[in-house]
Design a protein around this motif. Sequence first.
Motif, PDB file in Angstrom:
ATOM      1  N   GLY A  24       0.782  -1.235   0.000  1.00  0.00           N
ATOM      2  CA  GLY A  24       0.000   0.000   0.000  1.00  0.00           C
ATOM      3  C   GLY A  24       0.812   1.282   0.000  1.00  0.00           C
ATOM      4  N   TYR A  25       1.692   1.399   0.965  1.00  0.00           N
ATOM      5  CA  TYR A  25       2.460   2.639   1.087  1.00  0.00           C
ATOM      6  C   TYR A  25       3.366   2.840  -0.119  1.00  0.00           C
ATOM      7  CZ  TYR A  25       5.199   6.388   3.119  1.00  0.00           C
ATOM      8  OH  TYR A  25       5.809   7.586   3.337  1.00  0.00           O
ATOM      9  N   ILE A  28       1.443   4.310  -3.080  1.00  0.00           N
ATOM     10  CA  ILE A  28       1.249   5.761  -2.957  1.00  0.00           C
ATOM     11  C   ILE A  28       2.540   6.506  -3.311  1.00  0.00           C
ATOM     12  CG2 ILE A  28       0.837   7.637  -1.310  1.00  0.00           C
ATOM     13  CD1 ILE A  28      -1.212   5.925   0.064  1.00  0.00           C
ATOM     14  N   VAL A  40      -1.349  12.259  -5.295  1.00  0.00           N
ATOM     15  CA  VAL A  40      -1.058  11.597  -4.022  1.00  0.00           C
ATOM     16  C   VAL A  40      -2.368  11.025  -3.502  1.00  0.00           C
ATOM     17  CG1 VAL A  40      -0.127  11.851  -1.688  1.00  0.00           C
ATOM     18  CG2 VAL A  40       0.812  13.235  -3.543  1.00  0.00           C
ATOM     19  N   LEU A  41      -2.484   9.694  -3.560  1.00  0.00           N
ATOM     20  CA  LEU A  41      -3.750   9.054  -3.193  1.00  0.00           C
ATOM     21  C   LEU A  41      -3.945   9.039  -1.682  1.00  0.00           C
ATOM     22  CD1 LEU A  41      -3.866   5.903  -5.519  1.00  0.00           C
ATOM     23  CD2 LEU A  41      -4.871   8.160  -5.905  1.00  0.00           C
ATOM     24  N   GLY A  42      -5.152   9.356  -1.247  1.00  0.00           N
ATOM     25  CA  GLY A  42      -5.504   9.237   0.165  1.00  0.00           C
ATOM     26  C   GLY A  42      -5.642   7.769   0.531  1.00  0.00           C
ATOM     27  N   PRO A  43      -5.368   7.406   1.803  1.00  0.00           N
ATOM     28  CA  PRO A  43      -5.453   6.008   2.227  1.00  0.00           C
ATOM     29  C   PRO A  43      -6.834   5.389   1.977  1.00  0.00           C
ATOM     30  CG  PRO A  43      -4.624   7.399   4.013  1.00  0.00           C
ATOM     31  CD  PRO A  43      -4.987   8.313   2.895  1.00  0.00           C
ATOM     32  N   LEU A  46      -7.221   4.655  -1.777  1.00  0.00           N
ATOM     33  CA  LEU A  46      -6.431   3.478  -2.162  1.00  0.00           C
ATOM     34  C   LEU A  46      -7.080   2.190  -1.651  1.00  0.00           C
ATOM     35  CD1 LEU A  46      -3.859   2.370  -3.495  1.00  0.00           C
ATOM     36  CD2 LEU A  46      -2.733   2.544  -1.274  1.00  0.00           C
TER      37      LEU A  46
ATOM     38  N   PHE B  65      -4.232  -2.128   7.266  1.00  0.00           N
ATOM     39  CA  PHE B  65      -3.913  -1.390   6.040  1.00  0.00           C
ATOM     40  C   PHE B  65      -3.580   0.067   6.385  1.00  0.00           C
ATOM     41  CE2 PHE B  65      -4.846   1.023   2.211  1.00  0.00           C
ATOM     42  CZ  PHE B  65      -4.381   0.212   1.195  1.00  0.00           C
ATOM     43  N   MET B  66      -4.427   0.666   7.223  1.00  0.00           N
ATOM     44  CA  MET B  66      -4.234   2.066   7.595  1.00  0.00           C
ATOM     45  C   MET B  66      -2.939   2.252   8.389  1.00  0.00           C
ATOM     46  SD  MET B  66      -6.460   3.660   6.106  1.00  0.00           S
ATOM     47  CE  MET B  66      -7.730   3.003   5.042  1.00  0.00           C
ATOM     48  N   ASP B  68      -0.229   0.601   8.085  1.00  0.00           N
ATOM     49  CA  ASP B  68       0.894   0.606   7.137  1.00  0.00           C
ATOM     50  C   ASP B  68       1.079   1.980   6.479  1.00  0.00           C
ATOM     51  OD1 ASP B  68       1.384  -2.017   7.683  1.00  0.00           O
ATOM     52  OD2 ASP B  68       0.369  -2.802   5.908  1.00  0.00           O
ATOM     53  N   MET B  69       0.002   2.768   6.451  1.00  0.00           N
ATOM     54  CA  MET B  69       0.041   4.102   5.849  1.00  0.00           C
ATOM     55  C   MET B  69       0.444   5.157   6.872  1.00  0.00           C
ATOM     56  SD  MET B  69      -1.254   3.798   2.769  1.00  0.00           S
ATOM     57  CE  MET B  69      -1.272   2.125   2.265  1.00  0.00           C
ATOM     58  N   VAL B  71      -1.373   5.621   9.507  1.00  0.00           N
ATOM     59  CA  VAL B  71      -2.651   6.125  10.007  1.00  0.00           C
ATOM     60  C   VAL B  71      -3.139   5.199  11.126  1.00  0.00           C
ATOM     61  CG1 VAL B  71      -5.078   6.532   9.435  1.00  0.00           C
ATOM     62  CG2 VAL B  71      -3.288   7.146   7.799  1.00  0.00           C
ATOM     63  N   PHE B  92      -3.173  14.850   5.609  1.00  0.00           N
ATOM     64  CA  PHE B  92      -4.009  13.681   5.845  1.00  0.00           C
ATOM     65  C   PHE B  92      -5.411  13.932   5.320  1.00  0.00           C
ATOM     66  CE2 PHE B  92      -6.074  10.812   9.287  1.00  0.00           C
ATOM     67  CZ  PHE B  92      -6.230   9.802   8.342  1.00  0.00           C
ATOM     68  N   GLU B  93      -5.703  13.283   4.203  1.00  0.00           N
ATOM     69  CA  GLU B  93      -7.039  13.332   3.646  1.00  0.00           C
ATOM     70  C   GLU B  93      -7.354  11.929   3.168  1.00  0.00           C
ATOM     71  OE1 GLU B  93      -9.620  15.987   0.461  1.00  0.00           O
ATOM     72  OE2 GLU B  93      -7.447  16.116   0.403  1.00  0.00           O
ATOM     73  N   MET B  94      -8.418  11.317   3.688  1.00  0.00           N
ATOM     74  CA  MET B  94      -8.719   9.925   3.361  1.00  0.00           C
ATOM     75  C   MET B  94      -9.101   9.749   1.894  1.00  0.00           C
ATOM     76  SD  MET B  94      -8.301   7.645   5.638  1.00  0.00           S
ATOM     77  CE  MET B  94      -9.434   6.270   5.485  1.00  0.00           C
ATOM     78  N   TYR B  95      -9.945  10.652   1.395  1.00  0.00           N
ATOM     79  CA  TYR B  95     -10.441  10.491   0.031  1.00  0.00           C
ATOM     80  C   TYR B  95      -9.988  11.661  -0.822  1.00  0.00           C
ATOM     81  CZ  TYR B  95     -13.001   6.784   2.186  1.00  0.00           C
ATOM     82  OH  TYR B  95     -13.299   5.632   2.870  1.00  0.00           O
ATOM     83  N   THR B  96      -9.264  11.347  -1.897  1.00  0.00           N
ATOM     84  CA  THR B  96      -8.586  12.402  -2.642  1.00  0.00           C
ATOM     85  C   THR B  96      -9.123  12.613  -4.050  1.00  0.00           C
ATOM     86  OG1 THR B  96      -6.910  10.731  -3.071  1.00  0.00           O
ATOM     87  CG2 THR B  96      -6.383  12.411  -1.422  1.00  0.00           C
TER      88      THR B  96
END
Lengths: 106, 172
Positions: A24-25, A28, A40-43, A46, B65-66, B68-69, B71, B92-96
């Motif tokens: 995942g990371y 991105i 830059v995709l948000g978590p 993704l 998953f989060m 690993d980011m 978050v 930090f924005e979840m949906y882009t």
Amino acid sequence: MTNSTPLTEALFYILLAVKTPNHGYGIIQDISDMTGGRVVLGPGTLYGAINSMLTKGWIRLYSEDKESRKKKEYLLTSLGREVFLNEVDRLKELIKNAGKMDEQGA
Amino acid sequence: MLKFKLFYDKDAEEDWLKEMSLNGWAFKKFFLGVYTFEPCEPGEYNYQIDLLDNWNGNKDDYARFMEDMGVEVISQWWRWVYLRKKAADGPFEMYTDAQSKIAHYTKIMKFFQIALVLEIVCFIIELMAVIKTGDVFFGILTGVIGIIALALLKIVWKCKWKIDQLKREENV
């Protein structure tokens, strides 16, 4: 038919980023590098995209080591590659036709 | 520190949590309208609130998953999860993108639509009780349920407005 509508930018770049196993990371980061920081995709974006592409069979899980809590890695499938190449054909057609704008203007 | 507050708009709630963080209070836990805070460096964290797909299923997968980011899933309330990321680790924005934002707000809208229908059913039952008995207590209860129903209607309408706005921007 594998894909009738154009791919979103997010899906297009994710497919590209999992050409070789990627987590995942890493996805991105790679997309950010490829686009010079423009995409830059948000978590959340993704996570949703990965799950939907896993369901469609465009990508698959490459490794999941539960013992060491290693990061999940994803890999492009042949179906995913086909979808990607179809999109590239569509984009090539767009670029080819875009040239007509100059012909008219000259 | 504890604070009691009721939100029905998650965007306003995110803004409030960010503001608290800027004032040196990091949000830790939510339960029944009670927010628990602990001291932090001013502006140490950014917050986002997300709605999971189902009540129990994918939570562990999602949380890992989060993680690993970078978050952290810090609190959960039914399907709602509170997420934070260190401000030092970037925005930090979840949906882009428009597509995922539309999907996100559609999910939230459906959630509140179900709540709204249940609330309207309760309202009608209470209203009939009032008409039948003329009881003051039922009258107050009906009023409260009516207000909640209006608040839910407002949030459904707001979600719909946001979705329409995003669709217009994207020409979809």
